[in-house]
Design an enzyme around this catalytic site. Sequence first.
Site, PDB file in Angstrom:
ATOM      1  N   PHE A 133       1.316 -12.280  11.192  1.00 13.78           N
ATOM      2  CA  PHE A 133       1.460 -11.216  12.185  1.00 13.78           C
ATOM      3  C   PHE A 133       1.693 -11.837  13.569  1.00 13.78           C
ATOM      4  CE2 PHE A 133       0.076  -7.705  14.861  1.00 13.78           C
ATOM      5  CZ  PHE A 133       0.661  -6.626  14.229  1.00 13.78           C
ATOM      6  N   TYR A 235      -8.492   0.314  12.344  1.00 11.46           N
ATOM      7  CA  TYR A 235      -7.692   1.552  12.403  1.00 11.46           C
ATOM      8  C   TYR A 235      -6.696   1.649  11.256  1.00 11.46           C
ATOM      9  CZ  TYR A 235      -4.825  -1.825  14.963  1.00 11.46           C
ATOM     10  OH  TYR A 235      -4.151  -2.959  15.333  1.00 11.46           O
ATOM     11  N   LYS A 236      -6.624   0.636  10.379  1.00 16.41           N
ATOM     12  CA  LYS A 236      -5.682   0.666   9.248  1.00 16.41           C
ATOM     13  C   LYS A 236      -6.401   1.317   8.064  1.00 16.41           C
ATOM     14  CE  LYS A 236      -2.837  -2.908  11.253  1.00 16.41           C
ATOM     15  NZ  LYS A 236      -2.543  -4.328  11.427  1.00 16.41           N
ATOM     16  N   ARG A 384       8.464  -0.279   4.627  1.00 20.54           N
ATOM     17  CA  ARG A 384       7.105  -0.534   4.157  1.00 20.54           C
ATOM     18  C   ARG A 384       6.470   0.761   3.685  1.00 20.54           C
ATOM     19  NH1 ARG A 384       3.012  -3.761   7.842  1.00 20.54           N
ATOM     20  NH2 ARG A 384       3.300  -1.818   8.976  1.00 20.54           N
TER      21      ARG A 384
HETATM   22  C1  LIG Z   1      -2.441  -4.902  12.655  1.00 20.27           C
HETATM   23  C2  LIG Z   1      -2.678  -6.371  12.766  1.00 20.27           C
HETATM   24  C3  LIG Z   1      -3.162  -6.934  13.960  1.00 20.27           C
HETATM   25  C4  LIG Z   1      -3.356  -6.072  15.156  1.00 20.27           C
HETATM   26  O1  LIG Z   1      -3.994  -6.662  16.235  1.00 20.27           O
HETATM   27  P1  LIG Z   1      -4.471  -5.722  17.446  1.00 20.27           P
HETATM   28  O2  LIG Z   1      -5.143  -6.595  18.394  1.00 20.27           O
HETATM   29  O3  LIG Z   1      -5.328  -4.645  16.864  1.00 20.27           O
HETATM   30  O4  LIG Z   1      -3.243  -5.078  18.038  1.00 20.27           O
HETATM   31  C5  LIG Z   1      -3.445  -8.292  13.968  1.00 20.27           C
HETATM   32  N1  LIG Z   1      -3.239  -9.063  12.859  1.00 20.27           N
HETATM   33  C6  LIG Z   1      -2.749  -8.528  11.707  1.00 20.27           C
HETATM   34  C7  LIG Z   1      -2.576  -9.407  10.508  1.00 20.27           C
HETATM   35  C8  LIG Z   1      -2.446  -7.178  11.625  1.00 20.27           C
HETATM   36  O5  LIG Z   1      -1.961  -6.666  10.493  1.00 20.27           O
END
Ligand SMILES: *Cc1c(COP(=O)(O)O)cnc(C)c1O
Length: 413
Positions: A133, A235-236, A384
């Site tokens: 990510f 939040y996921k 996705r």
């Molecule tokens: C969604 C996600 C994030 C999000 O980071 P935030 O600080 O909440 O914006 C980070 N790493 C991964 C692997 C994700 O899927």
Amino acid sequence: MSSAGAALDPAPRDAADPLAAYRDRFVGAETPLVYFDGNSLGRPLKVTGPRIAEFVEREWGGRLIRGWDERWFDLPRTLGDRLGEVCLGAAPGQVAIGDSTTVLLYKLMRAAVEAQEQAGAGRTEIVLDRDQFPTDRYVAGGVARETGLTLRWIEVDTSAGVTAEQLAEVVGPQTALVVLNHVAYRSAWLADVPALTRIVHDAGALVLWDLCHSAAVVPVELDAWEVDLAVGCTYKYLNGGPGSPAFLYVAERLQTGLTQPIQGWMGADDPFLMGPSYIPATGIRRFLSGTPSIVGMLALEDMVDLVAEAGLDAVRRKSVALTEHAVEVSGELLAPLGVVLASPLDPERRGGHVTLNHPLMREATAALWERDVIPDYRDPHGLRIGLSPLSTSYAEVTAGLESVREVLAELAS
Ligand SMILES: *Cc1c(COP(=O)(O)O)cnc(C)c1O
């Protein structure tokens, strides 16, 4: 009907689903909208609205500042313990809620690198893979710049993810820290955490796992897998709501040896002493920084309770069945249009979503959103399909993939 054609009728699968009734607990589940983005922002639970209203009325409005002493001050740790028990395989005292995943990545990477520096073995590299990510890669870049370390990249197949062989090739006496994602956000590749963690430890390095795409959908055993550090968002698949605070895990054996860089009063030994200088708290609280977001934890609390009620192993069984269903249906409806699976075919190596590639997927996503079919798009050409097990039905998956077929056929004509 052939056995392949049977996949198109989702009714028997919904009828046999032991978790089917949970769908009614979510806001909006009764509408025909197809939601394929529970892996980006889970739907709210129906109990959450009234519960937030009650919080405003009674806890915030009634208890006022007394709420801090009565419950809020400890909530990052008490809810962390509960999340650790239900979803993370973590014994109490090792999980806390707060900040965003990005900020927690910074705090833990920085703490790990500093501990390695102090150990004095001259470890100069942070290892990560090219397809993790973006925030993980960007934060690692910033930490490397601040500390004079070098990033060492593992090149990966964007339809798969990091293997034990690839990791073993790059780690060694030069490695300070390895940062990896449990489930790849693009392909859904499910990394073998215990095997990869062992490889990191054999090289004398520390490992930080990002669980954003696995928490509450794939069982995690942080203690049993001997993980050092982990972070994830809520939040996921944890349905905490937009911007709900993240969680961190620091194995108890490492806590006193790690000092994080955002030295705020909430992580100090005695926050209300208001002393002249920072002395870190003992235990997991030393990884906190400022005043925690209590309102942001309420929806998360409800979802952790729901996962506990359903059981994470049952959630994973449904997740595997849903992604298998999506693979079968897309094989039948979409493969003839040139759509290819860009996720692992083996469900043992796949997380809770499925990515489908086609050159027109960017345009298709925009057209689908207009029809109330909500997947998301990831380069290159990936649609996705995120399948949050407690709020998604097999009928919803079939209906959504039928819309994908219609939209692609229209775009191609
Ligand atoms: C969604 C996600 C994030 C999000 O980071 P935030 O600080 O909440 O914006 C980070 N790493 C991964 C692997 C994700 O899927």
